[in-house]
Design a protein around this motif. Structure first.
Motif, PDB file in Angstrom:
ATOM      1  N   GLN A   1       0.701  -1.189   0.064  1.00 38.81           N
ATOM      2  CA  GLN A   1      -0.132   0.155   0.102  1.00 38.81           C
ATOM      3  C   GLN A   1       1.054   1.274   0.000  1.00 38.81           C
ATOM      4  O   GLN A   1       0.460   2.250  -0.596  1.00 38.81           O
ATOM      5  CB  GLN A   1      -0.990  -0.120   1.374  1.00 38.81           C
ATOM      6  N   ALA A   2       1.865   1.298   0.925  1.00 41.26           N
ATOM      7  CA  ALA A   2       2.777   2.298   0.940  1.00 41.26           C
ATOM      8  C   ALA A   2       3.520   2.622  -0.269  1.00 41.26           C
ATOM      9  O   ALA A   2       3.733   3.754  -0.799  1.00 41.26           O
ATOM     10  CB  ALA A   2       3.724   2.046   2.050  1.00 41.26           C
ATOM     11  N   SER A   3       4.079   1.725  -1.078  1.00 39.38           N
ATOM     12  CA  SER A   3       4.739   1.584  -2.361  1.00 39.38           C
ATOM     13  C   SER A   3       3.762   2.326  -3.241  1.00 39.38           C
ATOM     14  O   SER A   3       4.128   3.351  -4.207  1.00 39.38           O
ATOM     15  CB  SER A   3       5.268   0.410  -2.754  1.00 39.38           C
ATOM     16  N   GLU A   4       2.562   1.896  -3.216  1.00 40.40           N
ATOM     17  CA  GLU A   4       1.740   2.484  -4.347  1.00 40.40           C
ATOM     18  C   GLU A   4       1.325   3.621  -4.024  1.00 40.40           C
ATOM     19  O   GLU A   4       1.273   4.679  -5.002  1.00 40.40           O
ATOM     20  CB  GLU A   4       0.002   1.487  -4.426  1.00 40.40           C
ATOM     21  N   LEU A   5       1.153   4.160  -3.037  1.00 46.76           N
ATOM     22  CA  LEU A   5       0.777   5.657  -2.421  1.00 46.76           C
ATOM     23  C   LEU A   5       1.936   6.314  -2.826  1.00 46.76           C
ATOM     24  O   LEU A   5       1.913   7.707  -3.411  1.00 46.76           O
ATOM     25  CB  LEU A   5       0.741   5.426  -0.975  1.00 46.76           C
ATOM     26  N   VAL A   6       3.249   5.999  -2.697  1.00 44.14           N
ATOM     27  CA  VAL A   6       4.411   6.781  -2.762  1.00 44.14           C
ATOM     28  C   VAL A   6       4.367   7.215  -4.349  1.00 44.14           C
ATOM     29  O   VAL A   6       4.784   8.146  -4.775  1.00 44.14           O
ATOM     30  CB  VAL A   6       5.825   6.271  -2.158  1.00 44.14           C
ATOM     31  N   GLU A   7       4.266   6.124  -5.155  1.00 44.99           N
ATOM     32  CA  GLU A   7       4.105   6.090  -6.561  1.00 44.99           C
ATOM     33  C   GLU A   7       3.161   7.154  -7.160  1.00 44.99           C
ATOM     34  O   GLU A   7       3.248   7.849  -7.975  1.00 44.99           O
ATOM     35  CB  GLU A   7       4.026   4.742  -7.291  1.00 44.99           C
ATOM     36  N   SER A   8       2.198   7.051  -6.436  1.00 47.42           N
ATOM     37  CA  SER A   8       0.910   8.028  -6.906  1.00 47.42           C
ATOM     38  C   SER A   8       1.243   9.540  -6.701  1.00 47.42           C
ATOM     39  O   SER A   8       1.147  10.308  -7.508  1.00 47.42           O
ATOM     40  CB  SER A   8      -0.534   7.445  -6.204  1.00 47.42           C
TER      41      SER A   8
ATOM     42  N   GLY B   1       8.578   9.735   0.597  1.00 49.96           N
ATOM     43  CA  GLY B   1       7.824   8.727   1.082  1.00 49.96           C
ATOM     44  C   GLY B   1       8.451   7.538   1.369  1.00 49.96           C
ATOM     45  O   GLY B   1       7.984   6.716   2.388  1.00 49.96           O
ATOM     46  N   ARG B   2       9.391   6.997   0.811  1.00 49.22           N
ATOM     47  CA  ARG B   2      10.138   5.614   1.064  1.00 49.22           C
ATOM     48  C   ARG B   2      10.474   5.949   2.637  1.00 49.22           C
ATOM     49  O   ARG B   2      10.748   5.025   3.265  1.00 49.22           O
ATOM     50  CB  ARG B   2      11.159   5.285  -0.068  1.00 49.22           C
TER      51      ARG B   2
ATOM     52  N   GLY C   1       7.483   2.336  14.473  1.00 48.67           N
ATOM     53  CA  GLY C   1       6.039   2.281  14.524  1.00 48.67           C
ATOM     54  C   GLY C   1       5.880   3.933  15.049  1.00 48.67           C
ATOM     55  O   GLY C   1       4.496   4.123  15.669  1.00 48.67           O
ATOM     56  N   GLU C   2       6.290   4.843  14.544  1.00 51.53           N
ATOM     57  CA  GLU C   2       6.107   6.294  14.871  1.00 51.53           C
ATOM     58  C   GLU C   2       6.862   7.025  13.911  1.00 51.53           C
ATOM     59  O   GLU C   2       7.977   6.386  13.194  1.00 51.53           O
ATOM     60  CB  GLU C   2       6.266   6.574  16.196  1.00 51.53           C
ATOM     61  N   LEU C   3       6.351   8.210  13.519  1.00 47.75           N
ATOM     62  CA  LEU C   3       7.193   9.143  12.584  1.00 47.75           C
ATOM     63  C   LEU C   3       8.297   9.888  13.465  1.00 47.75           C
ATOM     64  O   LEU C   3       7.864  10.676  14.241  1.00 47.75           O
ATOM     65  CB  LEU C   3       6.407  10.018  11.998  1.00 47.75           C
ATOM     66  N   ARG C   4       9.584   9.397  13.225  1.00 44.37           N
ATOM     67  CA  ARG C   4      10.836  10.034  14.060  1.00 44.37           C
ATOM     68  C   ARG C   4      11.467  10.931  12.904  1.00 44.37           C
ATOM     69  O   ARG C   4      12.160  10.381  12.165  1.00 44.37           O
ATOM     70  CB  ARG C   4      11.431   9.008  14.710  1.00 44.37           C
ATOM     71  N   PRO C   5      11.111  12.258  13.189  1.00 43.82           N
ATOM     72  CA  PRO C   5      11.700  13.317  12.077  1.00 43.82           C
ATOM     73  C   PRO C   5      13.238  13.251  11.812  1.00 43.82           C
ATOM     74  O   PRO C   5      13.539  13.098  10.627  1.00 43.82           O
ATOM     75  CB  PRO C   5      11.678  14.665  12.531  1.00 43.82           C
ATOM     76  N   TYR C   6      14.042  13.086  12.728  1.00 41.15           N
ATOM     77  CA  TYR C   6      15.582  13.074  12.536  1.00 41.15           C
ATOM     78  C   TYR C   6      15.992  11.673  11.823  1.00 41.15           C
ATOM     79  O   TYR C   6      16.628  11.597  10.774  1.00 41.15           O
ATOM     80  CB  TYR C   6      16.430  13.271  13.755  1.00 41.15           C
ATOM     81  N   PRO C   7      15.575  10.406  12.253  1.00 45.32           N
ATOM     82  CA  PRO C   7      15.880   9.387  11.493  1.00 45.32           C
ATOM     83  C   PRO C   7      15.276   9.216  10.051  1.00 45.32           C
ATOM     84  O   PRO C   7      16.085   8.823   9.107  1.00 45.32           O
ATOM     85  CB  PRO C   7      15.350   8.139  12.300  1.00 45.32           C
ATOM     86  N   ALA C   8      14.050   9.958  10.089  1.00 42.28           N
ATOM     87  CA  ALA C   8      13.453   9.671   8.686  1.00 42.28           C
ATOM     88  C   ALA C   8      14.102  10.790   7.747  1.00 42.28           C
ATOM     89  O   ALA C   8      14.158  10.185   6.488  1.00 42.28           O
ATOM     90  CB  ALA C   8      11.998  10.263   8.988  1.00 42.28           C
ATOM     91  N   ALA C   9      14.512  11.821   8.087  1.00 39.45           N
ATOM     92  CA  ALA C   9      15.115  12.949   7.353  1.00 39.45           C
ATOM     93  C   ALA C   9      16.727  12.209   7.007  1.00 39.45           C
ATOM     94  O   ALA C   9      17.077  12.404   5.802  1.00 39.45           O
ATOM     95  CB  ALA C   9      15.506  14.186   8.177  1.00 39.45           C
TER      96      ALA C   9
ATOM     97  N   LEU D   1      17.596   9.156  -1.320  1.00 37.87           N
ATOM     98  CA  LEU D   1      17.600  10.232  -2.566  1.00 37.87           C
ATOM     99  C   LEU D   1      18.867   9.972  -3.099  1.00 37.87           C
ATOM    100  O   LEU D   1      19.257  10.159  -4.412  1.00 37.87           O
ATOM    101  CB  LEU D   1      17.308  11.538  -2.026  1.00 37.87           C
ATOM    102  N   ASN D   2      19.997  10.068  -2.382  1.00 39.04           N
ATOM    103  CA  ASN D   2      21.472   9.890  -2.757  1.00 39.04           C
ATOM    104  C   ASN D   2      21.575   8.737  -3.512  1.00 39.04           C
ATOM    105  O   ASN D   2      22.293   8.815  -4.774  1.00 39.04           O
ATOM    106  CB  ASN D   2      22.517  10.187  -1.793  1.00 39.04           C
ATOM    107  N   ASP D   3      21.288   7.693  -2.939  1.00 38.35           N
ATOM    108  CA  ASP D   3      21.396   6.398  -3.560  1.00 38.35           C
ATOM    109  C   ASP D   3      20.600   6.027  -5.038  1.00 38.35           C
ATOM    110  O   ASP D   3      21.066   5.417  -5.716  1.00 38.35           O
ATOM    111  CB  ASP D   3      21.214   5.166  -2.885  1.00 38.35           C
ATOM    112  N   ASN D   4      19.602   6.789  -5.294  1.00 38.35           N
ATOM    113  CA  ASN D   4      18.737   6.532  -6.379  1.00 38.35           C
ATOM    114  C   ASN D   4      18.755   7.876  -7.432  1.00 38.35           C
ATOM    115  O   ASN D   4      17.732   7.911  -8.140  1.00 38.35           O
ATOM    116  CB  ASN D   4      17.427   6.218  -5.817  1.00 38.35           C
ATOM    117  N   LEU D   5      19.753   8.766  -7.276  1.00 40.96           N
ATOM    118  CA  LEU D   5      19.655  10.138  -8.002  1.00 40.96           C
ATOM    119  C   LEU D   5      19.674   9.915  -9.474  1.00 40.96           C
ATOM    120  O   LEU D   5      18.809  10.094 -10.432  1.00 40.96           O
ATOM    121  CB  LEU D   5      20.904  10.928  -7.625  1.00 40.96           C
ATOM    122  N   GLU D   6      20.607   8.798 -10.167  1.00 40.98           N
ATOM    123  CA  GLU D   6      20.677   8.419 -11.524  1.00 40.98           C
ATOM    124  C   GLU D   6      19.572   7.834 -12.046  1.00 40.98           C
ATOM    125  O   GLU D   6      18.928   8.335 -13.040  1.00 40.98           O
ATOM    126  CB  GLU D   6      22.108   8.014 -11.899  1.00 40.98           C
TER     127      GLU D   6
END
Length: 211
Positions: free
Chosen positions: A54-61, A160-161, A171-179, A186-191
């Motif tokens: 579900q998350a993958s489809e949502l992020v793609e959308s 999203g990923r 089990g929660e949104l942790r801003p620093y680890p998420a960032a 982003l860096n690994d998938n730029l190209e």
């Protein structure tokens, strides 16, 4: 020098097994418990797999919406407003998938931190995006809207990923680890991301330019 002798637990194992063999009621209870634990583990794996899909489809959308939003922006800076609203809704939707209660301040903190990561990588992101677009024949002069559309697609996918990864593992949104996860993804998938979203942006631009 004194050395500890290895403990011989074989007699203990034999004694425990003998007691179990002679206690049918306990054996039944242990078997039922094992079955329940196995069923619970299977349900958890199925739930996690379903959430991941579900998350993958949502992020793609939402990544596609970000591309379309950037191409549709008509006033200077309006794409920033569009993307800010989309980003907030994306995180809220992901939290709903993972059944996580999240505060607006946590979403804002994550997006602010992620924005700081993006600013540090702006030059290389736009350069790679431009190169990806130039690889397509007949594209002509690159416009800012097209370049930004590709960049936004990559940013949203990574955003999203990263959020989904953090929600699943913590089990929660942790801003620093998420960032931090956002920056790494982003860096690994730029190209690779630039090529994929360049194709998408060009296809959407063709639709937009059609009378």
């Amino acid at each position: 020098i004194t050395r500890e002798r290895e403990q011989d637990i074989q007699p203990l194992r034999i004694a425990i097994q003998r007691n179990l063999d002679n206690n049918q009621e306990l054996m039944e209870q242990l078997r039922d418990t094992a079955v329940l634990m196995l069923a619970s583990e299977k349900l958890e794996r199925a739930r996690d797999s379903h959430r991941e899909q579900q998350a993958s489809e949502l992020v793609e959308s939402y990544s596609k919406r970000a591309v379309v939003g950037a191409l549709a922006a008509v006033a200077p800076g309006s794409d920033i407003i569009i993307q800010g609203l989309l980003a907030t809704r994306l995180i809220q939707a992901l939290c709903k998938i993972y059944d996580v209660s999240v505060k607006d301040v946590e979403i804002e903190s994550f997006l602010r931190l992620a924005g700081g990561k993006v600013r540090k990588m702006t030059a290389i992101t736009l350069a790679i995006t431009g190169n990806a677009l130039k690889a397509f024949p007949g594209i002509g002069t690159l416009t800012g809207g097209l370049v930004h559309a590709v960049a936004y697609g990559m940013i949203f996918e990574s955003l999203g990923r990263a959020a989904a990864q953090t929600l699943a593992s913590r089990g929660e949104l942790r801003p620093y680890p998420a960032a931090k996860a956002f920056e790494e993804i982003l860096n690994d998938n730029l190209e690779a991301g630039a090529v994929r979203f360049a194709k998408l942006a060009l296809a959407e631009k063709v639709k937009k330019d059609q009378p």
